[in-house]
Design a protein around this motif. Sequence first.
Motif, PDB file in Angstrom:
ATOM      1  N   LYS A   1       0.809  -1.344  -0.114  1.00  0.00           N
ATOM      2  CA  LYS A   1       0.073  -0.078  -0.157  1.00  0.00           C
ATOM      3  C   LYS A   1       1.014   1.132   0.185  1.00  0.00           C
ATOM      4  CE  LYS A   1      -3.863  -1.776   2.314  1.00  0.00           C
ATOM      5  NZ  LYS A   1      -5.115  -1.702   3.428  1.00  0.00           N
ATOM      6  N   PRO A   2       0.711   2.102  -0.955  1.00  0.00           N
ATOM      7  CA  PRO A   2       1.360   3.364  -0.835  1.00  0.00           C
ATOM      8  C   PRO A   2       1.332   4.276   0.432  1.00  0.00           C
ATOM      9  CG  PRO A   2       0.343   2.959  -2.958  1.00  0.00           C
ATOM     10  CD  PRO A   2      -0.432   2.075  -1.999  1.00  0.00           C
ATOM     11  N   ILE A   3       0.183   4.052   0.887  1.00  0.00           N
ATOM     12  CA  ILE A   3       0.033   4.974   2.324  1.00  0.00           C
ATOM     13  C   ILE A   3       1.025   4.304   3.179  1.00  0.00           C
ATOM     14  CG2 ILE A   3      -1.753   3.676   3.288  1.00  0.00           C
ATOM     15  CD1 ILE A   3      -2.891   6.159   4.297  1.00  0.00           C
ATOM     16  N   GLU A   4       1.430   3.070   3.230  1.00  0.00           N
ATOM     17  CA  GLU A   4       2.322   2.439   4.301  1.00  0.00           C
ATOM     18  C   GLU A   4       3.951   2.706   3.851  1.00  0.00           C
ATOM     19  OE1 GLU A   4       1.332   1.135   7.178  1.00  0.00           O
ATOM     20  OE2 GLU A   4      -0.645   1.555   6.600  1.00  0.00           O
ATOM     21  N   GLU A   5       4.084   2.701   2.705  1.00  0.00           N
ATOM     22  CA  GLU A   5       5.399   3.306   2.075  1.00  0.00           C
ATOM     23  C   GLU A   5       5.782   4.452   2.261  1.00  0.00           C
ATOM     24  OE1 GLU A   5       7.394   0.640   1.027  1.00  0.00           O
ATOM     25  OE2 GLU A   5       5.961  -0.805   1.659  1.00  0.00           O
ATOM     26  N   MET A   6       4.905   5.433   2.092  1.00  0.00           N
ATOM     27  CA  MET A   6       5.207   6.809   2.484  1.00  0.00           C
ATOM     28  C   MET A   6       5.281   7.049   3.974  1.00  0.00           C
ATOM     29  SD  MET A   6       5.659   9.810   1.368  1.00  0.00           S
ATOM     30  CE  MET A   6       5.129  10.157  -0.206  1.00  0.00           C
ATOM     31  N   ARG A   7       4.561   6.276   4.768  1.00  0.00           N
ATOM     32  CA  ARG A   7       4.786   6.620   6.381  1.00  0.00           C
ATOM     33  C   ARG A   7       6.154   5.920   6.346  1.00  0.00           C
ATOM     34  NH1 ARG A   7       0.238   3.980   7.830  1.00  0.00           N
ATOM     35  NH2 ARG A   7      -0.652   6.174   8.137  1.00  0.00           N
ATOM     36  N   LYS A   8       6.680   4.826   5.968  1.00  0.00           N
ATOM     37  CA  LYS A   8       8.162   4.391   6.001  1.00  0.00           C
ATOM     38  C   LYS A   8       8.979   5.379   5.579  1.00  0.00           C
ATOM     39  CE  LYS A   8       6.746  -0.350   5.491  1.00  0.00           C
ATOM     40  NZ  LYS A   8       7.060  -1.440   4.401  1.00  0.00           N
ATOM     41  N   LYS A   9       8.727   6.033   4.448  1.00  0.00           N
ATOM     42  CA  LYS A   9       9.683   7.028   3.781  1.00  0.00           C
ATOM     43  C   LYS A   9       9.706   8.293   4.768  1.00  0.00           C
ATOM     44  CE  LYS A   9      12.479   7.876   0.201  1.00  0.00           C
ATOM     45  NZ  LYS A   9      13.739   7.465   0.385  1.00  0.00           N
ATOM     46  N   LEU A  10       8.594   8.708   5.035  1.00  0.00           N
ATOM     47  CA  LEU A  10       8.825   9.987   6.072  1.00  0.00           C
ATOM     48  C   LEU A  10       9.412   9.620   7.478  1.00  0.00           C
ATOM     49  CD1 LEU A  10       5.379  11.807   5.496  1.00  0.00           C
ATOM     50  CD2 LEU A  10       7.638  12.735   4.913  1.00  0.00           C
ATOM     51  N   GLY A  11       9.151   8.423   7.815  1.00  0.00           N
ATOM     52  CA  GLY A  11       9.907   8.073   9.222  1.00  0.00           C
ATOM     53  C   GLY A  11      11.481   7.905   8.769  1.00  0.00           C
ATOM     54  N   SER A  12      11.893   7.508   7.730  1.00  0.00           N
ATOM     55  CA  SER A  12      13.363   7.500   7.573  1.00  0.00           C
ATOM     56  C   SER A  12      13.844   8.955   7.254  1.00  0.00           C
ATOM     57  CB  SER A  12      13.746   6.552   6.404  1.00  0.00           C
ATOM     58  OG  SER A  12      13.201   7.119   4.976  1.00  0.00           O
ATOM     59  N   LEU A  13      12.999   9.747   6.636  1.00  0.00           N
ATOM     60  CA  LEU A  13      13.511  11.105   6.109  1.00  0.00           C
ATOM     61  C   LEU A  13      13.511  11.889   7.492  1.00  0.00           C
ATOM     62  CD1 LEU A  13      13.912  13.329   3.988  1.00  0.00           C
ATOM     63  CD2 LEU A  13      11.682  13.814   4.177  1.00  0.00           C
ATOM     64  N   CYS A  14      12.468  11.838   8.452  1.00  0.00           N
ATOM     65  CA  CYS A  14      12.389  12.645   9.428  1.00  0.00           C
ATOM     66  C   CYS A  14      12.841  11.928  11.037  1.00  0.00           C
ATOM     67  CB  CYS A  14      11.064  12.941   9.741  1.00  0.00           C
ATOM     68  SG  CYS A  14      10.257  13.858   8.288  1.00  0.00           S
ATOM     69  N   GLY A  15      13.317  10.767  10.770  1.00  0.00           N
ATOM     70  CA  GLY A  15      13.522  10.004  11.978  1.00  0.00           C
ATOM     71  C   GLY A  15      15.053   9.775  12.269  1.00  0.00           C
TER      72      GLY A  15
END
Length: 179
Positions: free
Chosen positions: A165-179
């Motif tokens: 699901k793109p929504i889950e992939e974006m959640r992961k991407k933002l987590g790695s970008l901002c985490g």
Amino acid sequence: MTNIYCTKKLEKVVGKKILGQEETQDSKLGNWNANIFHLQRKKCLILMNDITYYSLFFLDIRKADLLKFSELFYTRLIEQLDYDQIDFPVECSPTLITETTVQFLPTNNNRKVLGTMTDFLREIEYVFHDKYNGQLSNVNVNELNHSYTDFLVGALSPKQGHYGKPIEEMRKKLGSLCG
């Protein structure tokens, strides 16, 4: 800076003045592909992230909007992330502003992304007439967008038959970008 690769059809609308020629370094958020489509004779855009397949829809877009598209893109992305309940730390906002400064470029012919976008657009035409009675004023863009970001997409997985699901992939991407 984010590269937005336009389809040939969108390149004609964007025009040579706005269309850049040189790619910048890939954004940490990923590049986006964009296509134009029409609903009720109004120009609309679909943007799809080439890593997460997260999509954004822009309804009733005008050429003047393309001149200030970085601001429009950032606002629309934050609005959709909020609707999709994808949280990110407040400290990440400056990074997101930088990552959503856009540059339009000619097509990169990313077949997986363009094929997935085409599938979404076929479905949108049906949903527009069935659910929204063919009236642009009836469309809740966040709701419409959410149904496609929460959609199972096979192109996300390198293995055939696996979906994400793109929504889950974006959640992961933002987590790695901002985490």
